[in-house]
Design a protein around this motif. Structure first.
Motif, PDB file in Angstrom:
ATOM      1  N   SER A  17       6.927  -1.603 -19.212  1.00 40.46           N
ATOM      2  CA  SER A  17       6.854  -1.524 -17.795  1.00 40.46           C
ATOM      3  C   SER A  17       6.844  -0.185 -17.410  1.00 40.46           C
ATOM      4  N   VAL A  18       5.908   0.099 -16.436  1.00 42.34           N
ATOM      5  CA  VAL A  18       5.813   1.492 -15.812  1.00 42.34           C
ATOM      6  C   VAL A  18       5.560   1.138 -14.435  1.00 42.34           C
ATOM      7  N   ARG A  19       6.180   2.130 -13.498  1.00 47.69           N
ATOM      8  CA  ARG A  19       5.785   2.401 -12.238  1.00 47.69           C
ATOM      9  C   ARG A  19       5.117   3.268 -11.629  1.00 47.69           C
ATOM     10  N   LEU A  20       3.947   3.330 -11.059  1.00 45.14           N
ATOM     11  CA  LEU A  20       3.100   4.385 -10.681  1.00 45.14           C
ATOM     12  C   LEU A  20       3.486   4.684  -9.206  1.00 45.14           C
ATOM     13  N   SER A  21       3.502   6.042  -8.590  1.00 41.57           N
ATOM     14  CA  SER A  21       3.840   6.321  -7.274  1.00 41.57           C
ATOM     15  C   SER A  21       2.610   6.963  -6.742  1.00 41.57           C
ATOM     16  N   CYS A  22       2.328   7.002  -5.594  1.00 36.73           N
ATOM     17  CA  CYS A  22       1.070   7.784  -4.954  1.00 36.73           C
ATOM     18  C   CYS A  22       1.870   8.218  -3.762  1.00 36.73           C
ATOM     19  N   ALA A  23       2.283   9.511  -3.584  1.00 37.23           N
ATOM     20  CA  ALA A  23       2.611  10.324  -2.328  1.00 37.23           C
ATOM     21  C   ALA A  23       1.462  10.868  -1.407  1.00 37.23           C
ATOM     22  N   ALA A  24       1.433  10.389  -0.422  1.00 40.84           N
ATOM     23  CA  ALA A  24       0.632  10.541   0.785  1.00 40.84           C
ATOM     24  C   ALA A  24       1.205  11.486   1.962  1.00 40.84           C
ATOM     25  N   SER A  25      -0.017  12.322   2.252  1.00 42.43           N
ATOM     26  CA  SER A  25       0.236  13.182   3.445  1.00 42.43           C
ATOM     27  C   SER A  25      -0.705  13.048   4.395  1.00 42.43           C
ATOM     28  N   GLY A  26      -0.388  13.146   5.614  1.00 42.73           N
ATOM     29  CA  GLY A  26      -1.392  12.959   6.603  1.00 42.73           C
ATOM     30  C   GLY A  26      -0.835  11.840   7.682  1.00 42.73           C
ATOM     31  N   ARG A  27      -1.154  11.898   8.657  1.00 40.79           N
ATOM     32  CA  ARG A  27      -0.752  11.377   9.932  1.00 40.79           C
ATOM     33  C   ARG A  27      -1.104   9.851   9.902  1.00 40.79           C
ATOM     34  N   THR A  28      -2.011   9.374   9.248  1.00 44.29           N
ATOM     35  CA  THR A  28      -2.708   8.282   9.251  1.00 44.29           C
ATOM     36  C   THR A  28      -2.436   7.170   8.169  1.00 44.29           C
ATOM     37  N   PHE A  29      -1.238   7.841   7.288  1.00 45.54           N
ATOM     38  CA  PHE A  29      -0.820   6.918   6.260  1.00 45.54           C
ATOM     39  C   PHE A  29      -0.412   5.557   6.595  1.00 45.54           C
ATOM     40  N   SER A  30       0.527   5.436   7.629  1.00 46.53           N
ATOM     41  CA  SER A  30       1.018   4.305   7.776  1.00 46.53           C
ATOM     42  C   SER A  30       0.320   3.226   8.457  1.00 46.53           C
ATOM     43  N   SER A  31      -1.071   3.429   8.838  1.00 50.26           N
ATOM     44  CA  SER A  31      -1.941   2.684   9.249  1.00 50.26           C
ATOM     45  C   SER A  31      -3.149   2.341   8.299  1.00 50.26           C
ATOM     46  N   SER A  32      -3.147   2.771   7.057  1.00 48.09           N
ATOM     47  CA  SER A  32      -3.883   2.618   6.174  1.00 48.09           C
ATOM     48  C   SER A  32      -3.999   1.608   5.217  1.00 48.09           C
ATOM     49  N   ILE A  33      -5.021   1.142   4.881  1.00 51.32           N
ATOM     50  CA  ILE A  33      -5.061   0.142   3.636  1.00 51.32           C
ATOM     51  C   ILE A  33      -4.774   1.104   2.345  1.00 51.32           C
ATOM     52  N   MET A  34      -3.720   0.648   1.542  1.00 52.40           N
ATOM     53  CA  MET A  34      -3.466   1.342   0.338  1.00 52.40           C
ATOM     54  C   MET A  34      -3.931   0.611  -0.792  1.00 52.40           C
ATOM     55  N   THR A  35      -4.711   1.262  -1.941  1.00 56.56           N
ATOM     56  CA  THR A  35      -4.962   0.382  -2.886  1.00 56.56           C
ATOM     57  C   THR A  35      -4.857   1.337  -4.380  1.00 56.56           C
ATOM     58  N   TRP A  36      -4.990   0.435  -5.447  1.00 54.16           N
ATOM     59  CA  TRP A  36      -5.013   0.968  -6.745  1.00 54.16           C
ATOM     60  C   TRP A  36      -6.345   0.664  -7.362  1.00 54.16           C
ATOM     61  N   PHE A  37      -6.962   1.553  -8.086  1.00 56.77           N
ATOM     62  CA  PHE A  37      -8.073   1.306  -8.942  1.00 56.77           C
ATOM     63  C   PHE A  37      -7.842   1.725 -10.281  1.00 56.77           C
ATOM     64  N   GLY A  42     -15.820   4.753 -20.512  1.00 54.77           N
ATOM     65  CA  GLY A  42     -16.842   4.074 -20.618  1.00 54.77           C
ATOM     66  C   GLY A  42     -17.152   2.898 -19.764  1.00 54.77           C
ATOM     67  N   LYS A  43     -16.321   2.605 -18.848  1.00 55.99           N
ATOM     68  CA  LYS A  43     -16.431   1.480 -18.065  1.00 55.99           C
ATOM     69  C   LYS A  43     -16.296   2.006 -16.689  1.00 55.99           C
ATOM     70  N   GLU A  44     -16.692   1.108 -15.842  1.00 55.76           N
ATOM     71  CA  GLU A  44     -16.635   1.490 -14.090  1.00 55.76           C
ATOM     72  C   GLU A  44     -15.334   1.318 -13.637  1.00 55.76           C
ATOM     73  N   ARG A  45     -15.182   2.049 -12.392  1.00 58.31           N
ATOM     74  CA  ARG A  45     -13.772   1.805 -11.934  1.00 58.31           C
ATOM     75  C   ARG A  45     -13.813   0.407 -11.282  1.00 58.31           C
ATOM     76  N   GLU A  46     -12.430  -0.184 -11.694  1.00 61.92           N
ATOM     77  CA  GLU A  46     -12.393  -1.440 -10.986  1.00 61.92           C
ATOM     78  C   GLU A  46     -11.105  -1.544 -10.139  1.00 61.92           C
ATOM     79  N   PHE A  47     -11.307  -2.385  -9.062  1.00 58.17           N
ATOM     80  CA  PHE A  47     -10.185  -2.759  -8.399  1.00 58.17           C
ATOM     81  C   PHE A  47      -8.712  -3.251  -8.911  1.00 58.17           C
ATOM     82  N   VAL A  48      -7.736  -2.989  -8.879  1.00 63.34           N
ATOM     83  CA  VAL A  48      -6.414  -3.436  -9.382  1.00 63.34           C
ATOM     84  C   VAL A  48      -5.396  -4.289  -8.308  1.00 63.34           C
ATOM     85  N   ALA A  49      -5.268  -3.467  -6.936  1.00 64.24           N
ATOM     86  CA  ALA A  49      -4.360  -3.920  -6.319  1.00 64.24           C
ATOM     87  C   ALA A  49      -4.626  -3.185  -4.726  1.00 64.24           C
TER      88      ALA A  49
END
Length: 124
Positions: A17-37, A42-49
């Motif tokens: 198991s691994v936990r990734l973190s994404c730290a955001a700065s900026g006033r609009t974080f709380s209203s943003s859709i957040m995603t992981w790709f 050799g492959k295209e970028r794909e949506f994860v969550a």
């Protein structure tokens, strides 16, 4: 404007198991859709969550359902990706992305802000 910095990647074995973190700065974080790709060599970028601002709407790729969990802490301006039962095919660079909207989109073009990515390598 939102700046994103991912962390938590590394080399792990299948089943770990691994936990990734994404730290955001900026006033609009709380209203943003957040995603992981992710993007494997050799492959295209794909949506994860993805998750909306309140956490009431989450979306997962079929390939990770039941194994990965996205969460966010708006007080800490951080979004997480808990990855369990990792498989070699999960090996990729994982990117955090932010954008606007009511529900998470699976299209990478829907997101304006991207982190630099963090490598996750799963050995068999």
């Amino acid at each position: 404007q939102v700046q994103l910095v991912e962390s938590g990647g590394g080399l792990v074995q299948a089943g770990d198991s691994v936990r990734l973190s994404c730290a955001a700065s900026g006033r609009t974080f709380s209203s943003s859709i957040m995603t992981w790709f992710r993007q494997a060599p050799g492959k295209e970028r794909e949506f994860v969550a993805g998750m909306n601002w309140s956490g009431s709407s989450t979306t997962y790729a079929d390939s990770v359902k039941g194994r990965f969990t996205i969460s966010r802490d708006n007080a800490k301006n951080t979004v997480y990706l808990q990855m369990n039962s990792l498989k070699p095919e999960d090996t990729a660079v994982y990117y955090c992305a932010a954008g606007r909207g009511a529900v998470p989109s699976t299209r990478s073009t829907a997101y304006q802000y991207w982190g630099q990515g963090t490598q996750v390598t799963v050995s068999s």
